[in-house]
Design a protein around this motif. Structure first.
Motif, PDB file in Angstrom:
ATOM      1  N   PHE A 126     -40.763  52.824 108.480  1.00  0.00           N
ATOM      2  CA  PHE A 126     -41.546  51.894 109.283  1.00  0.00           C
ATOM      3  C   PHE A 126     -42.464  51.066 108.385  1.00  0.00           C
ATOM      4  CE2 PHE A 126     -40.155  54.373 112.850  1.00  0.00           C
ATOM      5  CZ  PHE A 126     -40.119  53.456 113.897  1.00  0.00           C
ATOM      6  N   LYS A 127     -42.958  51.688 107.301  1.00  0.00           N
ATOM      7  CA  LYS A 127     -43.795  50.944 106.347  1.00  0.00           C
ATOM      8  C   LYS A 127     -42.983  49.824 105.718  1.00  0.00           C
ATOM      9  CE  LYS A 127     -46.706  51.514 102.269  1.00  0.00           C
ATOM     10  NZ  LYS A 127     -47.234  52.446 101.242  1.00  0.00           N
ATOM     11  N   LYS A 128     -41.718  50.152 105.356  1.00  0.00           N
ATOM     12  CA  LYS A 128     -40.847  49.154 104.744  1.00  0.00           C
ATOM     13  C   LYS A 128     -40.546  48.025 105.734  1.00  0.00           C
ATOM     14  CE  LYS A 128     -38.304  47.990 101.162  1.00  0.00           C
ATOM     15  NZ  LYS A 128     -38.908  47.652  99.859  1.00  0.00           N
ATOM     16  N   LEU A 129     -40.304  48.370 107.008  1.00  0.00           N
ATOM     17  CA  LEU A 129     -40.057  47.343 108.019  1.00  0.00           C
ATOM     18  C   LEU A 129     -41.301  46.483 108.226  1.00  0.00           C
ATOM     19  CD1 LEU A 129     -37.988  49.335 110.681  1.00  0.00           C
ATOM     20  CD2 LEU A 129     -37.202  47.345 109.380  1.00  0.00           C
ATOM     21  N   MET A 149     -39.362  58.861 116.068  1.00  0.00           N
ATOM     22  CA  MET A 149     -39.406  57.397 115.911  1.00  0.00           C
ATOM     23  C   MET A 149     -39.513  56.697 117.272  1.00  0.00           C
ATOM     24  SD  MET A 149     -36.733  56.397 112.929  1.00  0.00           S
ATOM     25  CE  MET A 149     -37.045  56.890 111.253  1.00  0.00           C
ATOM     26  N   SER A 150     -40.084  55.514 117.246  1.00  0.00           N
ATOM     27  CA  SER A 150     -40.225  54.754 118.494  1.00  0.00           C
ATOM     28  C   SER A 150     -38.987  53.899 118.701  1.00  0.00           C
ATOM     29  CB  SER A 150     -41.473  53.887 118.427  1.00  0.00           C
ATOM     30  OG  SER A 150     -41.553  53.095 119.586  1.00  0.00           O
ATOM     31  N   GLU A 195     -47.191  48.935 111.100  1.00  0.00           N
ATOM     32  CA  GLU A 195     -48.107  49.372 110.032  1.00  0.00           C
ATOM     33  C   GLU A 195     -48.725  50.731 110.366  1.00  0.00           C
ATOM     34  OE1 GLU A 195     -49.588  45.032 108.295  1.00  0.00           O
ATOM     35  OE2 GLU A 195     -50.752  46.058 109.868  1.00  0.00           O
ATOM     36  N   GLN A 196     -49.040  50.938 111.642  1.00  0.00           N
ATOM     37  CA  GLN A 196     -49.602  52.230 112.053  1.00  0.00           C
ATOM     38  C   GLN A 196     -48.587  53.339 111.889  1.00  0.00           C
ATOM     39  OE1 GLN A 196     -51.063  52.202 116.066  1.00  0.00           O
ATOM     40  NE2 GLN A 196     -51.869  54.283 115.968  1.00  0.00           N
ATOM     41  N   LEU A 197     -47.322  53.107 112.334  1.00  0.00           N
ATOM     42  CA  LEU A 197     -46.276  54.111 112.183  1.00  0.00           C
ATOM     43  C   LEU A 197     -45.893  54.286 110.709  1.00  0.00           C
ATOM     44  CD1 LEU A 197     -43.998  53.201 115.230  1.00  0.00           C
ATOM     45  CD2 LEU A 197     -45.401  55.259 114.965  1.00  0.00           C
ATOM     46  N   GLY A 198     -46.087  53.252 109.916  1.00  0.00           N
ATOM     47  CA  GLY A 198     -45.751  53.314 108.495  1.00  0.00           C
ATOM     48  C   GLY A 198     -46.587  54.293 107.712  1.00  0.00           C
TER      49      GLY A 198
END
Length: 618
Positions: free
Chosen positions: A47-50, A1-2, A38-41
């Motif tokens: 990350f998609k949810k965030l 994760m970033s 969105e890219q990490l999601g």
């Protein structure tokens, strides 16, 4: 994760909590973060949810329920940070070491705010704020201790030295451990200042630290440490060794420390340096020394030098060399006393004409005169007066007559003789043109006299009109009239009136001199403006002239009422005191003039009116 991306989102969410959730719609910072989430999601559902939460939060057409959406995003973000983030401190744990300071923290932050700002910022006016805070005892608050230590490195030297000489020493021995903790002997001016406070507050317990710094510190720290070893006999041999160091700065510091010793070994070393190659480096230290042994040797040598010129066999070059040596010895013995030195200077006064005029050794002759004047012997008084009378003959019509020679003659000649010698300058001025040599000489004389009897300076006073606060203001002082009457001939006053020198008329005004009172009343009438300072001088003179209370009060109120009396920022102390003495019968007239006065002067006049009202009620 970033981790960095999550922390950046956390900062933006915190910002919106403070600014308000309504500002989230269309927020450009969140828009900038959205593509990354969105890219990490695509690889991590969280990350998609965030990303979806951020998109809903910034959607400008999503309605007014921004607070709930902000809360949802923050709840998910904090859960991720709690489970995935790193919160532990890096490195090994160790016991927390603290140094106790017996101070309190019972002042409000508002009370400390101004001095904290002065200590943590740059710019003008900070020194006065810090000094005032110290006087009020604000530095007894423990929260200012770290800032007081940091002030040692302030770029404004006055603040750094005030912290070193006043603020930090006021904490006593408790401050020493805090300074020792950060002291670095290889540092510069900051470390030298720290060491100064350490030595002053730590006493004998820190002498070993000071000694080590004198040996292994930087040059600046070493010279400071060496000076701090002064007055400690156990380190005298160390100082003697330092006095032979290759570096001149180290030798100078050692000489200064040895000057505080009354031991024979210290006197011998200082004398050796004074008569040897180190004469330049040791001169100021020899001046400071109060060693009777050393001073005795210096007087002996000076006596031999002075006696050597009477034979008149030396060449011009030899005489110049002797004079250079004589001057060094005079400076070394300046403001020192001894029976031997008194006898030497009496001998010089007996041969005043030789030393002052034939040899041109004015420095020696004037030093001898000043010394003998403090001896108060009858022979000495006669010799000094004879010397001044000789100077009057030799310097008549010279540029220094009305200035330097007058200052020299004033404490020596009787008042009548002084006036006879110098009063003719003012008499001639009354008959001469304003561009003549006589006019210039008279101006020099009156300027010299005014500098002696009218003292102008800024000083601290209690501002009773402002709830007793203190402040600095322009202040004029004059010697007591009894003192002037004993030292000055009464005829001076008539000349000052004739030549229109108001400050001198005010200073020399005396009861019974109607012309002086009339002159000063006219001056106040012609220049009633409190802003130009003539009014204050005129009122001081009227009081010294003993004018009646009724006449003085009427003149004061007329000045207050005068249409020219505007733009006064502050009323000078003496004038304000006289206004406070006005009877209540002048209240209406003073109140009518109040609108012309603003700033501090308005507050002062309001206080005067309150004083009148209270006296009327009583």
């Amino acid at each position: 994760m970033s981790q960095a991306l999550l922390m950046e989102l956390n900062e933006e969410i915190r910002r919106l909590y403070i600014a308000g959730s309504d500002l989230a719609a269309g927020d450009y910072r969140l828009k900038r973060l959205l593509p990354s989430f969105e890219q990490l999601g695509e690889r991590a559902p969280v990350f998609k949810k965030l990303g979806e939460g951020i998109a809903a939060l910034i959607d400008e057409g999503a309605g007014t329920d921004t607070a709930r959406r902000l809360q949802d995003v923050n709840l998910l973000l904090q859960s991720v940070l709690r489970t995935q983030g790193k919160g532990a401190a890096e490195g090994e744990t160790a016991p927390l070491r603290t140094q106790p300071v017996r101070l309190e923290a019972n002042l409000s932050y508002r009370k400390l705010s101004a001095v904290r700002t002065a200590l943590t910022t740059r710019g003008g006016g900070r020194h006065e704020v810090i000094v005032e805070a110290f006087r009020e005892g604000l530095f007894r608050d423990v929260r200012l201790v770290p800032l007081a230590i940091e002030a040692l490195n302030d770029p404004y030297v006055e603040i750094a030295e005030f912290a070193m000489n006043d603020i930090l020493p006021s904490y006593g021995p408790d401050i020493v451990p805090h300074l020792l903790e950060s002291f670095r002997p290889d540092g510069g001016k900051l470390e030298a200042r720290k060491l100064t406070v350490i030595a002053r507050n730590g006493g004998k317990d820190v002498l070993d630290v000071v000694h080590k710094a004198s040996v292994s510190g930087s040059d600046e720290v070493r010279t400071t440490a060496i000076r701090l070893l002064a007055g400690h006999p156990e380190y005298e041999q160390v100082l003697l060794d330092f006095s032979r160091d290759k570096k001149k700065s180290i030798r100078e510091a050692a000489f200064q420390a040895l000057a505080a010793s009354d031991r024979e070994s210290a006197a011998e070393r200082l004398y050796e340096a004074f008569t040897g190659k180190d004469r330049e480096a040791v001169s100021s230290s020899v001046m400071q020394s109060r060693s009777e042994l050393l001073n005795g040797w210096l007087v002996r040598d000076l006596s031999e030098l002075v006696a050597s010129v009477r034979e008149g066999t030396a060449s011009q070059e030899e005489m110049a060399n002797v004079w250079n040596e004589v001057r060094r010895y005079i400076w070394a013995l300046h403001q020192k006393t001894s029976p031997e030195l008194g006898r030497l200077y009496m001998d010089v006064m007996r041969n005043y004409k030789l030393y002052m005029y034939k040899l041109g050794w004015a420095f020696l002759a004037n030093e001898a005169m000043a010394y003998i004047q403090h001896e108060h012997s009858e022979e000495g008084r006669q010799l000094v007066r004879a010397a001044v009378e000789l100077d009057l003959k030799k310097h008549a019509q010279t540029a220094s007559f009305a200035r330097d020679l007058f200052k020299k003659a004033l404490p020596v000649l009787p008042p009548e003789r002084l006036f006879e010698a110098f009063g003719t300058i003012l008499e001639e001025r009354a008959k001469a043109s304003s561009l003549s040599r006589s006019a210039n000489e008279a101006k020099q004389l009156m300027d010299t006299i005014e500098d002696m009897v009218v003292i102008r300076r800024y000083r601290e006073i209690e501002q009773i009109w402002s709830y007793g606060e203190t402040g600095y203001t322009y202040h004029v002082e004059m010697p007591p009239q009894e003192e002037l009457a004993g030292k000055w001939d009464p005829r001076w006053l008539d000349h000052f009136i004739a030549l229109d020198r108001m400050a001198l008329v005010s200073a020399f005004a005396r009861p019974g001199h109607a012309e002086a009172a009339s002159y000063l009343l006219d001056k106040l009438k012609r220049s009633p403006e409190f802003r130009n300072r003539f009014a204050n001088l005129a009122v001081m003179g009227l009081v010294r002239a003993g004018v009646s209370g009724e006449e003085l009060h009427e003149a004061l109120v007329r000045a207050v009422e005068d249409e020219r009396n505007t733009e006064c920022r502050e009323i000078e102390p003496f004038l304000f005191d006289q206004l406070c003495r006005l009877p209540a019968s002048y209240a209406d007239r003073s109140r009518a003039a109040l609108p012309k006065f603003g700033s501090v002067s308005g507050e002062q006049l309001e206080y005067v009116l309150k004083t009148m009202e209270s006296s009327n009620r009583s």
